[in-house]
Scaffold this motif. Sequence first.
Motif, PDB file in Angstrom:
ATOM      1  N   ILE A  17       0.853  -1.187   0.000  1.00 23.24           N
ATOM      2  CA  ILE A  17       0.000   0.000   0.000  1.00 23.24           C
ATOM      3  C   ILE A  17       0.891   1.239   0.000  1.00 23.24           C
ATOM      4  O   ILE A  17       1.840   1.321   0.782  1.00 23.24           O
ATOM      5  N   HIS A  44       1.259   4.930   1.035  1.00 26.84           N
ATOM      6  CA  HIS A  44       0.658   5.893   1.962  1.00 26.84           C
ATOM      7  C   HIS A  44       0.987   7.294   1.483  1.00 26.84           C
ATOM      8  O   HIS A  44       2.147   7.612   1.220  1.00 26.84           O
ATOM      9  N   TRP A  62     -10.842   9.609   4.019  1.00 29.05           N
ATOM     10  CA  TRP A  62      -9.437   9.905   4.318  1.00 29.05           C
ATOM     11  C   TRP A  62      -9.300  11.169   5.117  1.00 29.05           C
ATOM     12  O   TRP A  62     -10.036  12.125   4.847  1.00 29.05           O
ATOM     13  N   THR A  71      -8.340   1.683   1.942  1.00 28.32           N
ATOM     14  CA  THR A  71      -7.342   1.658   0.875  1.00 28.32           C
ATOM     15  C   THR A  71      -8.063   1.529  -0.453  1.00 28.32           C
ATOM     16  O   THR A  71      -8.940   0.684  -0.598  1.00 28.32           O
ATOM     17  N   ALA A  75      -2.442   0.295  -4.725  1.00 34.47           N
ATOM     18  CA  ALA A  75      -3.282   0.518  -3.550  1.00 34.47           C
ATOM     19  C   ALA A  75      -2.771   1.759  -2.829  1.00 34.47           C
ATOM     20  O   ALA A  75      -1.578   1.876  -2.567  1.00 34.47           O
ATOM     21  N   ARG A  94      -3.596   4.951   0.303  1.00 35.28           N
ATOM     22  CA  ARG A  94      -4.460   5.466   1.365  1.00 35.28           C
ATOM     23  C   ARG A  94      -3.758   6.566   2.135  1.00 35.28           C
ATOM     24  O   ARG A  94      -2.523   6.686   2.089  1.00 35.28           O
ATOM     25  N   THR A 145       5.611   3.544   0.870  1.00 33.84           N
ATOM     26  CA  THR A 145       4.941   2.280   0.619  1.00 33.84           C
ATOM     27  C   THR A 145       5.203   1.354   1.794  1.00 33.84           C
ATOM     28  O   THR A 145       6.328   1.252   2.272  1.00 33.84           O
ATOM     29  N   SER A 169      -6.562  -2.024   7.027  1.00 33.32           N
ATOM     30  CA  SER A 169      -7.547  -1.206   6.311  1.00 33.32           C
ATOM     31  C   SER A 169      -8.475  -2.070   5.452  1.00 33.32           C
ATOM     32  O   SER A 169      -8.137  -3.190   5.086  1.00 33.32           O
ATOM     33  N   ILE A 226      -9.796  -2.815   1.951  1.00 29.89           N
ATOM     34  CA  ILE A 226      -9.269  -2.560   0.602  1.00 29.89           C
ATOM     35  C   ILE A 226     -10.424  -2.637  -0.394  1.00 29.89           C
ATOM     36  O   ILE A 226     -11.150  -3.629  -0.440  1.00 29.89           O
TER      37      ILE A 226
END
Length: 325
Positions: free
Chosen positions: A57, A59, A85, A90, A111, A113, A132, A173, A175
């Motif tokens: 993911i 970030h 958010w 995600t 992905a 978030r 990441t 999270s 997804i």
Amino acid sequence: MTATTSDIEKAAGVLRAGGLVALPTETVYGLGANAEDPAAVARIFQAKGRPPSHPLIVHIPSAESLDDWVQDVPDTARRLAEHFWPGPLTLVLRRGRRVPLEATGGLETVAVRVPDHPVALALLSTFGGGVTAPSANRFGAVSPTTADHVRTELGDAVDFVLDGGSCAVGVESTIVDATGDTPTILRPGGVTREALEALLGGPLAAPSSSRVRVPGQHPSHYAPRGRVVLVEPDRVIAEAELAQRLGHRVGVLVPASVAHVPVKAHAVVALPASITAYAQGLYGFLRELDQQGCDLIVASLPTEEGLGLAIANRLRRAAGPRTTV
Ligand code: AMP
Ligand code: MG
């Protein structure tokens, strides 16, 4: 102790130098690297023992920066981002050019978030790029929800650990594949299905209709060392006591709905009645039972609504067959 401003500056420096930083988020602790540095991203997979085909993911600091990392964002995805958010949601979207294939397991989707944790947000803004991060645990094991969990599990494999206390949500999270017009839940998590459906005004598509590969879907994942056995709530105590009599070192997660009586087992966790507190504590409880040397963990599934859906998903995977895939 919670990270200071100078810790955050140090962590940003580690990221710039291609190192790995463990960071607190509201879900679980992440093992972060500069999302745009393929060599640093590769170190995450080494540290976790994670197959390189499992995407991470990315970030990012805010919903406003979404377009720096992805392309072709459908309106529904934008609404989800703006509403949830920072938070435990995600979104899987089409990969933007800044994201190397190393971070996506070779996929053309990524992905992303925005984490809802002051330390993670401070790191993202100080660093100024994307971070990441998968969960900061060995591949397949229980995710860490405190800085101590990370230190115990990853030791020297991580260059710097930012301490942000215990994670408030405690499970990963949610997804959502948001590449198309109809979003699909790929993994239940901190944002409930009910909350997503309330915003979107209709039911979400079933996961099987998605074309996206979903790692984290191995039969065994999120697993403690002790074997996890799932039974009906009213059978938990009887099963635990039977296994204990048969010579197992039994750990038991006693549901709050079951009358609290003394249980003849090696280690007993009385689960909290609040589903929020259960999610928050889940991984800590499993770690605790491992630490006490339990070889068998008896548990039941909570009702699969709200956060109960994510807890049940993790318990099922924790109980999954331990074949290596
Ligand atoms: P972890 O929390 O360690 O399991 O890592 C993040 C998770 O994000 C992965 O296991 C995947 O389930 C999910 N993920 C990341 N990128 C994608 C993607 N492009 N498509 C589907 N799932 C993804
Ligand atoms: Mg994980």
